[in-house]
Design a protein around this motif. Structure first.
Motif, short mmCIF file in Angstrom:
data_model
loop_
_atom_site.label_atom_id
_atom_site.label_comp_id
_atom_site.label_asym_id
_atom_site.label_seq_id
_atom_site.Cartn_x
_atom_site.Cartn_y
_atom_site.Cartn_z
N ARG A 366 23.09 39.67 41.15
CA ARG A 366 23.94 40.49 40.28
C ARG A 366 25.08 41.13 41.07
N GLN A 367 24.81 41.53 42.31
CA GLN A 367 25.88 42.10 43.14
C GLN A 367 26.96 41.06 43.42
N GLN A 368 26.55 39.81 43.60
CA GLN A 368 27.53 38.75 43.82
C GLN A 368 28.41 38.57 42.59
N VAL A 369 27.80 38.70 41.40
CA VAL A 369 28.58 38.60 40.17
C VAL A 369 29.62 39.72 40.10
N LYS A 370 29.20 40.93 40.48
CA LYS A 370 30.14 42.07 40.44
C LYS A 370 31.28 41.88 41.43
N LYS A 371 30.94 41.38 42.63
CA LYS A 371 31.99 41.13 43.63
C LYS A 371 32.95 40.05 43.14
N LEU A 372 32.41 39.05 42.48
CA LEU A 372 33.25 37.98 41.95
C LEU A 372 34.20 38.52 40.89
N ARG A 373 33.68 39.39 40.03
CA ARG A 373 34.54 40.01 39.02
C ARG A 373 35.67 40.79 39.68
N LYS A 374 35.32 41.59 40.70
CA LYS A 374 36.31 42.42 41.36
C LYS A 374 37.38 41.57 42.03
N LYS A 375 36.95 40.48 42.65
CA LYS A 375 37.88 39.58 43.32
C LYS A 375 38.83 38.94 42.33
N LEU A 376 38.29 38.52 41.20
CA LEU A 376 39.12 37.86 40.19
C LEU A 376 40.14 38.82 39.59
N MET A 377 39.72 40.08 39.44
CA MET A 377 40.61 41.06 38.82
C MET A 377 41.85 41.31 39.69
N HIS A 378 41.77 41.02 40.98
CA HIS A 378 42.92 41.19 41.87
C HIS A 378 43.73 39.92 42.02
N ASP A 379 43.34 38.87 41.33
CA ASP A 379 44.09 37.63 41.37
C ASP A 379 45.40 37.80 40.60
N ARG A 380 46.48 37.19 41.10
CA ARG A 380 47.81 37.37 40.50
C ARG A 380 47.86 36.82 39.08
N GLN A 381 47.28 35.64 38.85
CA GLN A 381 47.29 35.05 37.52
C GLN A 381 46.46 35.90 36.53
N VAL A 382 45.31 36.38 37.02
CA VAL A 382 44.46 37.22 36.17
C VAL A 382 45.18 38.51 35.81
N ALA A 383 45.87 39.11 36.80
CA ALA A 383 46.60 40.35 36.54
C ALA A 383 47.68 40.15 35.49
N THR A 384 48.32 38.97 35.51
CA THR A 384 49.35 38.67 34.51
C THR A 384 48.75 38.65 33.10
N LEU A 385 47.60 38.01 32.95
CA LEU A 385 46.96 37.97 31.63
C LEU A 385 46.51 39.36 31.19
N MET A 386 46.02 40.18 32.15
CA MET A 386 45.56 41.53 31.81
C MET A 386 46.71 42.43 31.37
N SER A 387 47.93 42.09 31.78
CA SER A 387 49.08 42.91 31.39
C SER A 387 49.38 42.82 29.89
N LEU A 388 48.71 41.86 29.20
CA LEU A 388 48.90 41.75 27.76
C LEU A 388 48.19 42.85 27.00
#
Length: 490
Positions: A366-388
């Protein structure tokens, strides 16, 4: 002592013309007793009422019999000795027979003995079930006996599957310190596939297991249990002596108590047939040594790691590292441990759960899942989608929970944004979430059916691929509104 009512029945049936044999069978008493009371109806009154060593313990014996109607005389004797009884098992056995009103069956058969280390016999016994939460698991025991010494081994399981048979035999060989030349089995499906007269077709997996130990299998003739009578007696002895008046917490507790019973009772008693202790006779036994490399007898299945980063095994879910989602892993289980392997490398280990509908999870997964989420949230493409906005953020979390490949999904969603516009994409995301449909395919289907493309031509593609990946975040109009209101107030 036979009571007067039984004496009355003896004479009543005799007057009806019944034979003494038939009367004895009907009343469940000895034929000699019938003959005795037919000739002298008052014989019972002539017997002296001598005190018996068992008199102070009769109520206790009745209580034990009420608790377990099948309890054997040696087990009852063990309880009586604790309370000071110094008599023999014979008087206890006679009293139990009197209380039950049963008589022994006498079956003639030919007894044969094997040379030391020549033969072992095996058989299964069913011993009810064990509770685990709201679940009950059937309890079985594989009984293995070395024929010459009568040395016993017992392996309790919740299954009679192929792997359970092999595991029980392997543990028995390890316990005995070697293996025999021959192994006698009945016609269980895990050992015998087909039989036509004297021709026997053994189970391929069973033969493959025995091949490691160079053991010759021998299948009993159907309807001739005396051919493995030693282990048949062993199963009965286990049922009457070990199982009586005991309680168990789980499978491990049963096995622990059984091993202690083997060491302190079963294998150190004076055997009725040999007149010796099995552990003493076993000193004459020389078994074949075990091979250096023992076979892997664990239950093995190939299972998919689902989106919740877990496999479904034996009614429960066991977690795997999140990077294994979508991959097929080998699950290998013994009575204590469930292990997950990918390409022969162990990637997860769990204690086995015998309850059902439980999730057995390693905290690090479960900790690996949380780290993966955190890493993805700092991805440039992901950040662009979150700006919506919040809709896009909620949809991203839904993709993560569904185990979808985030970068791939985000890339496809941003292509839809370029083609149909931000408003159309947000609308499609909202509608997709309402139906709990997480994936770019669902979103694309919605915008394709309900929206017209905003741009009729794709963007210009540059030679530098990194420049093609640059995207601008969606500007927040609320910031411009705030700035405009400040200017008006001035």
């Amino acid at each position: 002592m036979i009571d007067k009512r039984t004496i009355f029945e003896i004479h009543r049936l005799k007057h009806l013309g019944w034979s003494e044999r038939k009367i004895a069978r009907h009343l469940r008493i000895d034929r000699s007793s019938v003959k005795k009371y037919v000739g002298d109806p008052v014989a019972a009154q002539k017997r002296s009422n001598r005190a018996s060593k068992l008199d102070p313990y009769r109520d206790q014996i009745k209580s034990l019999l009420d608790e377990d109607p099948t309890v054997s005389a040696p087990v009852v004797l063990q309880y009586l000795i604790k309370d000071g009884f110094d008599g023999k098992v014979t008087i206890v056995r006679d009293y139990l027979r009197q209380l039950r009103g049963k008589r022994k069956q006498r079956i003639a058969y030919i007894r044969f003995e094997s040379a030391p280390g020549e033969q072992m016999q095996i058989d299964w016994g069913h011993f009810g079930s064990l509770p685990y939460g709201d679940t009950r698991r059937k309890l079985y025991a594989l009984v293995v006996i070395e024929a010459f010494s009568r040395m016993l081994y017992v392996r309790f399981t919740h299954s009679q599957k192929q792997d359970a048979l092999h595991d029980g035999l392997l543990q028995a060989f390890i316990r005995f310190g070697g293996c025999p030349k021959k192994l006698v089995v009945d016609n269980m499906a895990t050992a015998v596939i087909e039989r036509v007269g004297p021709m026997v077709r053994f189970n391929d997996a069973f033969l493959d297991f025995l091949r490691h130990f160079a053991i010759e299998p021998i299948a009993c003739t159907p309807g001739a249990p005396y051919e493995k009578g030693k282990v048949e007696s062993g199963v009965k002895y286990l049922r009457r002596n070990f199982m009586s008046l005991r309680s168990f917490a789980d499978l491990d507790d049963v096995q622990h108590q059984a091993l202690n019973w083997l060491d302190t009772v079963a294998n150190v008693r004076i055997h009725q047939t040999t007149g010796q202790r099995p552990v003493d006779r076993f000193e004459k036994v020389k078994l074949h040594p075990l091979p250096d490399l023992l076979p892997d007898v664990r239950e093995t299945q190939s299972l998919l790691v689902h989106k919740d980063f877990a496999v479904r095994f034996d009614g429960n879910t066991y977690t795997a590292p999140p990077w294994a989602i979508g991959k097929t892993v080998a699950v290998k289980a013994d009575p204590a441990v469930v292990s997950l392997y990918l390409n022969d490398k162990r990637i997860a280990v769990h204690p086995r759960c015998w309850d059902r509908k439980k999730r057995i999870e390693t905290p690090s997964h479960r900790q690996q899942v949380k780290k993966l989420r955190k890493k993805l949230m700092h991805d440039r493409q992901v950040a662009t989608l979150m700006s919506l906005g919040s809709v896009a953020v909620d949809y991203l979390n839904g993709l993560l929970d569904a185990g979808q490949p985030i970068r791939k999904q985000v890339k496809r969603l941003l292509v839809l944004k370029d083609k149909y516009g931000a408003e159309a994409l947000v609308y499609a995301l909202t509608k997709s979430m309402a139906h709990k449909a997480f994936g770019a395919d669902y979103v694309e289907n919605i915008v394709h059916q309900e929206m017209a493309p905003k741009n009729d031509h794709p963007p210009v593609r540059l030679k530098n691929e990194d420049l093609n990946q640059i995207r601008l975040n969606q500007p927040s109009l609320a910031e411009y509104d705030t700035h405009a209101l400040k200017e008006r107030r001035k």
